[in-house]
Design an enzyme around this catalytic site. Structure first.
Site, short mmCIF file in Angstrom:
data_model
loop_
_atom_site.label_atom_id
_atom_site.label_comp_id
_atom_site.label_asym_id
_atom_site.label_seq_id
_atom_site.Cartn_x
_atom_site.Cartn_y
_atom_site.Cartn_z
N GLY A 1 -40.71 28.24 38.70
CA GLY A 1 -41.05 29.65 38.49
C GLY A 1 -40.87 29.97 37.02
O GLY A 1 -39.77 29.85 36.49
N GLU B 1 7.72 9.75 3.69
CA GLU B 1 8.66 8.65 3.89
C GLU B 1 9.48 8.43 2.61
O GLU B 1 8.93 8.37 1.50
CB GLU B 1 7.84 7.40 4.22
CG GLU B 1 8.63 6.14 4.45
CD GLU B 1 7.72 4.96 4.78
OE1 GLU B 1 8.25 3.92 5.20
OE2 GLU B 1 6.48 5.07 4.63
N ASN C 1 -33.49 42.96 44.31
CA ASN C 1 -33.30 41.68 44.99
C ASN C 1 -34.49 41.29 45.87
O ASN C 1 -34.75 40.10 46.09
CB ASN C 1 -32.02 41.71 45.82
CG ASN C 1 -30.78 41.60 44.96
OD1 ASN C 1 -30.88 41.37 43.75
ND2 ASN C 1 -29.61 41.75 45.56
N CYS D 1 5.34 6.11 9.14
CA CYS D 1 4.25 5.38 8.50
C CYS D 1 3.67 4.26 9.36
O CYS D 1 2.90 4.51 10.27
CB CYS D 1 4.72 4.85 7.15
SG CYS D 1 3.32 4.39 6.08
N LYS E 1 12.62 3.92 11.43
CA LYS E 1 11.34 3.22 11.43
C LYS E 1 11.48 1.95 12.24
O LYS E 1 12.41 1.16 12.06
CB LYS E 1 10.92 2.90 10.00
CG LYS E 1 9.51 2.35 9.86
CD LYS E 1 9.10 2.27 8.39
CE LYS E 1 7.66 1.84 8.21
NZ LYS E 1 7.24 1.88 6.80
N TYR F 1 3.45 -7.37 4.51
CA TYR F 1 2.20 -8.06 4.22
C TYR F 1 1.48 -7.30 3.11
O TYR F 1 1.78 -6.15 2.82
CB TYR F 1 1.32 -8.13 5.47
CG TYR F 1 0.97 -6.78 6.06
CD1 TYR F 1 -0.16 -6.08 5.65
CD2 TYR F 1 1.79 -6.19 7.03
CE1 TYR F 1 -0.47 -4.84 6.17
CE2 TYR F 1 1.48 -4.95 7.57
CZ TYR F 1 0.35 -4.28 7.14
OH TYR F 1 0.05 -3.05 7.66
N TRP G 1 -24.52 36.76 38.30
CA TRP G 1 -25.73 37.50 37.95
C TRP G 1 -26.95 36.75 38.47
O TRP G 1 -27.78 36.22 37.75
CB TRP G 1 -25.79 37.70 36.44
CG TRP G 1 -26.85 38.65 35.97
CD1 TRP G 1 -27.99 38.34 35.30
CD2 TRP G 1 -26.86 40.07 36.11
NE1 TRP G 1 -28.73 39.47 35.04
CE2 TRP G 1 -28.05 40.55 35.52
CE3 TRP G 1 -25.99 41.00 36.70
CZ2 TRP G 1 -28.39 41.91 35.49
CZ3 TRP G 1 -26.33 42.35 36.66
CH2 TRP G 1 -27.51 42.79 36.06
N GLY H 1 -41.32 33.53 31.35
CA GLY H 1 -41.42 33.89 29.94
C GLY H 1 -40.06 34.15 29.33
O GLY H 1 -39.96 34.55 28.17
N GLY H 2 -39.01 33.89 30.11
CA GLY H 2 -37.64 34.02 29.61
C GLY H 2 -37.06 32.67 29.25
O GLY H 2 -37.66 31.61 29.48
N LEU H 3 -35.85 32.69 28.71
CA LEU H 3 -35.22 31.48 28.19
C LEU H 3 -34.93 30.44 29.26
O LEU H 3 -35.20 29.25 29.10
CB LEU H 3 -33.92 31.84 27.47
CG LEU H 3 -34.05 32.33 26.02
CD1 LEU H 3 -32.70 32.84 25.53
CD2 LEU H 3 -34.55 31.21 25.12
N ASP H 4 -34.32 30.87 30.37
CA ASP H 4 -33.87 29.91 31.38
C ASP H 4 -35.03 29.15 32.01
O ASP H 4 -34.98 27.92 32.14
CB ASP H 4 -33.07 30.62 32.48
CG ASP H 4 -31.73 31.11 31.98
OD1 ASP H 4 -31.31 30.67 30.89
OD2 ASP H 4 -31.10 31.92 32.67
#
Length: 644
Positions: free
Chosen positions: A352, A46, A438, A170, A115, A121, A472, A355-358
């Site tokens: 179910g 400015e 499957n 500003c 502006k 003030y 998947w 032993g896997g992550l999901d």
């Protein structure tokens, strides 16, 4: 400029108070520096041609006139330079003095933005010198041409239509009804702010949050250039705190109390995509309140982007924020399941566990939901169903995890049932085709469903969002459940959620088993192991999940086209994957994503945890027979073009 990116700069030059000649030279030096660094849009503070702290010197004609002369000089210098820049100066019109930002490009003054909100003030007493500018622009003749003068001015780039620039000065952004709100509503995608915000202790924190918040609220880019060293320190100090933000994120921030320049690349396509998606973002066309000035920029390709491109967009980078996010998501998942259990009156859950992550995450979430309902964890039936591909490692981890969580473990070997099924079908046990795989997945689902019936319980789904995006999953196999707690959790995030649980559980044995699960390759374990080791690694078959999650985020969250996602991935994964690998898996993602929608069209219920989800009842209303042709053709063309 290519792909909707534009390099922008906020610059704070060294100035001398009341010396427009010196200040013009400093501004021009920074314009040349910015241009060398590829900046197409630059913002200066400015009143920087005179200095903000001139006080009653603003009543001196020579100061105001010299500033106007220096603006003329800047305009002449800019001819042949492809940078749109905004510079602040005092301006006389109709006997009144105004605080303005001049918009200049290629030897032409495009606008004088005034502006609107004049502070008077505390340390500010601008009404002593300046008059608030008009909302509706007024035509003004200057130097032989008509220039719009006011607040309501939009600068439109004719050859990059996503770039529409508007300005405020500003204090305008600090008030309850900033002009930038109207500007964004009228179509502005980038707001510039020529500012002289003084420094007091802690003020920079509020200033940063203010600019970031305004860019988020307006879904825009916001460039704030602030006055710095060189202003008078008679009563105030100015820190040169420059900021560049985009939709709530600060892309670049200067060091305070040091003059200089910051650069960042705004993503205009991202801004426009967000606005298109948000039905509550309403663009108006108040032509009676706005003047439109057109300009043109040379379209250049930014070889290296000056903006962060996170390779893991679903995962916060900071440890504290990441832990907070993990706790939040686990709670959302558990609360979703809690409500479903309470509503149905179920006090038994069937999971179910492989032993896997999901399945690990699903069991952790189920345990948390049971704790919320004050149902004993023994009511969770954790079922391991070994078959032809099960390894000792995953089997032992499944059993130990169940034990440590206090759930009931049940083992149901499905080898004999699947072998009988193969005999019924006339399918050879040596033919390891899709039927071989499957059949195992569907047999496991049948066992889980029947156990749920037998116990008056509910089957908890384990599949994650990345698997659903790629298809998947075995249709009516692991694809199906009674409530899918992981349905909107991407694979890369599953890993962090399990690690967070391990680090915070307070049980060293449980932590050890969770860490071993984290170290286990992702696999459906549907093919026989080799020497006792997992032979079927998912990421070898469908590609790295970190790439697929990256693709999924930008396809579903922003609707980006293949060329843009490819470019972002090249930046995010530079040094990790080469362009050919990225493109190979990008094409795989598109092929699978389009062909597998039929699986997502009948997903079980499950809680949304983030900004991206694939529920057919929520975020993804996609026809199952849509073709991927135009997406794949563009991806193929990228291979022909080669890497940038």
């Amino acid at each position: 400029m290519k792909d909707g990116f534009i390099r922008v700069a906020a610059a704070t030059p060294d100035i001398k108070v009341a010396d427009p000649v010196y200040n013009e030279a400093q501004v021009w030096n920074m314009i040349e520096e910015g241009e060398k660094n590829g900046a197409k849009l630059m913002v200066f503070p400015e009143l920087c041609l005179t200095g903000y702290t001139c006080g009653d010197l603003f009543h001196q004609d020579i100061l105001v006139d010299t500033a106007a002369d220096m603006l003329k000089k800047l305009i002449r210098r800019s001819e042949g330079h492809d940078v749109l820049f905004f510079v602040g100066l005092p301006w006389m019109k109709d006997g009144k003095l105004y605080n303005v930002a001049a918009a200049v490009h290629d030897g032409e003054l495009l606008a004088l933005i005034t502006k609107k909100n004049i502070p008077n003030y505390s340390e500010f007493y601008e009404l002593r010198h300046f008059t608030p500018g008009p909302d509706v622009p007024e035509p003004m003749e200057w130097d032989g041409r008509i220039v719009p003068f006011g607040s309501g001015i939009l600068l439109r780039c004719v050859n990059l239509p996503e770039l529409v620039v508007a300005g405020e000065i500003c204090e305008d952004v600090w008030v309850m009804d900033p002009p930038s709100i109207s500007h964004a509503r009228a179509g502005a995608t980038v707001i510039v702010n020529c500012s002289a915000s003084s420094e007091t202790a802690g003020k920079h924190v509020y200033r940063r949050s203010l600019i970031a918040g305004q860019s988020a609220r307006l879904v825009c880019g916001y460039i704030c250039a602030n006055a710095g060293e060189g202003e008078s320190t008679q009563d105030l100090v100015f820190g040169g705190h420059d900021l560049i933000a985009e939709n709530g994120t600060v892309l670049a921030e200067s060091r305070r109390f040091e003059n200089g320049m910051i650069l960042a690349d705004l993503d205009l396509k991202r801004i426009c995509s967000e606005r298109r998606r948000m039905t509550t973002f309403q663009v108006e066309n108040p032509r009676e309140q706005y003047d439109y000035m057109d300009f043109e920029l040379e379209m250049e390709d930014l070889k290296e982007l000056k903006r962060p491109v996170d390779p893991s967009p679903f995962i916060p980078s900071g440890a504290a924020e990441r832990n907070e996010r993990c706790e939040e998501i686990l709670t959302i998942q558990a609360l979703g399941l809690k409500k479903r259990l309470a509503h149905t009156g179920c006090t038994q859950a069937v999971v179910g566990i492989s032993g896997g992550l999901d399945s690990t995450l699903a069991l952790l979430v189920t345990a948390r939901a049971f704790d919320m309902l004050k149902i004993p964890r023994e009511k969770i039936l954790s079922v391991t169903m070994p078959c032809f591909g099960t390894t000792d490692r995953t089997y032992k981890n499944a059993c130990l995890l169940t034990k440590k969580l206090g759930a009931e473990l049940k083992e149901v070997s499905i080898k004999e049932a699947v072998a009988v099924h193969f005999r019924d079908l006339g399918h050879s046990m040596d033919d390891h085709d899709v039927t071989y795989e499957n059949s195992q997945a569907r047999e496991r689902t049948q066992v889980l469903m029947d156990l749920a019936n037998e116990n008056g319980g509910m089957v908890i789904g384990t599949g994650d969002m990345s698997e659903l995006a790629l298809g998947w999953a075995t249709y009516n196999g692991d694809h199906m459940s009674m409530y899918g707690v992981n349905a909107s959790v991407p694979k890369t995030l599953v890993r962090h959620l399990v690690r967070y649980y391990a680090d915070t559980c307070g049980d060293e044995e449980l932590k050890d088993v969770l860490y071993d699960i984290l170290d286990t390759p992702v696999s459906p374990e549907l093919l026989p192991p080799e020497d006792g080791v997992i032979s079927q690694k998912t990421e070898d078959l469908v590609g790295p999940y970190e790439l697929h999650d990256f693709f999924m985020y930008y396809i579903l969250r922003y609707g980006y086209r293949p060329s843009r996602i490819f470019r972002l991935a090249e930046t995010a994964f530079a040094g990790i994957y080469d362009s050919a690998v990225i493109l190979k898996w990008l094409k795989t993602f598109y092929r699978r994503f389009f062909s597998q929608q039929f699986k997502r069209s009948c997903l079980p219920d499950g809680p949304k945890v983030g900004s991206v989800a694939v529920s057919p009842r929520g975020d993804l209303r996609m026809p199952s027979d849509a073709t991927a042709r135009i997406w794949l053709e563009e991806a193929e063309s990228l291979m022909a073009e080669g890497s940038r």
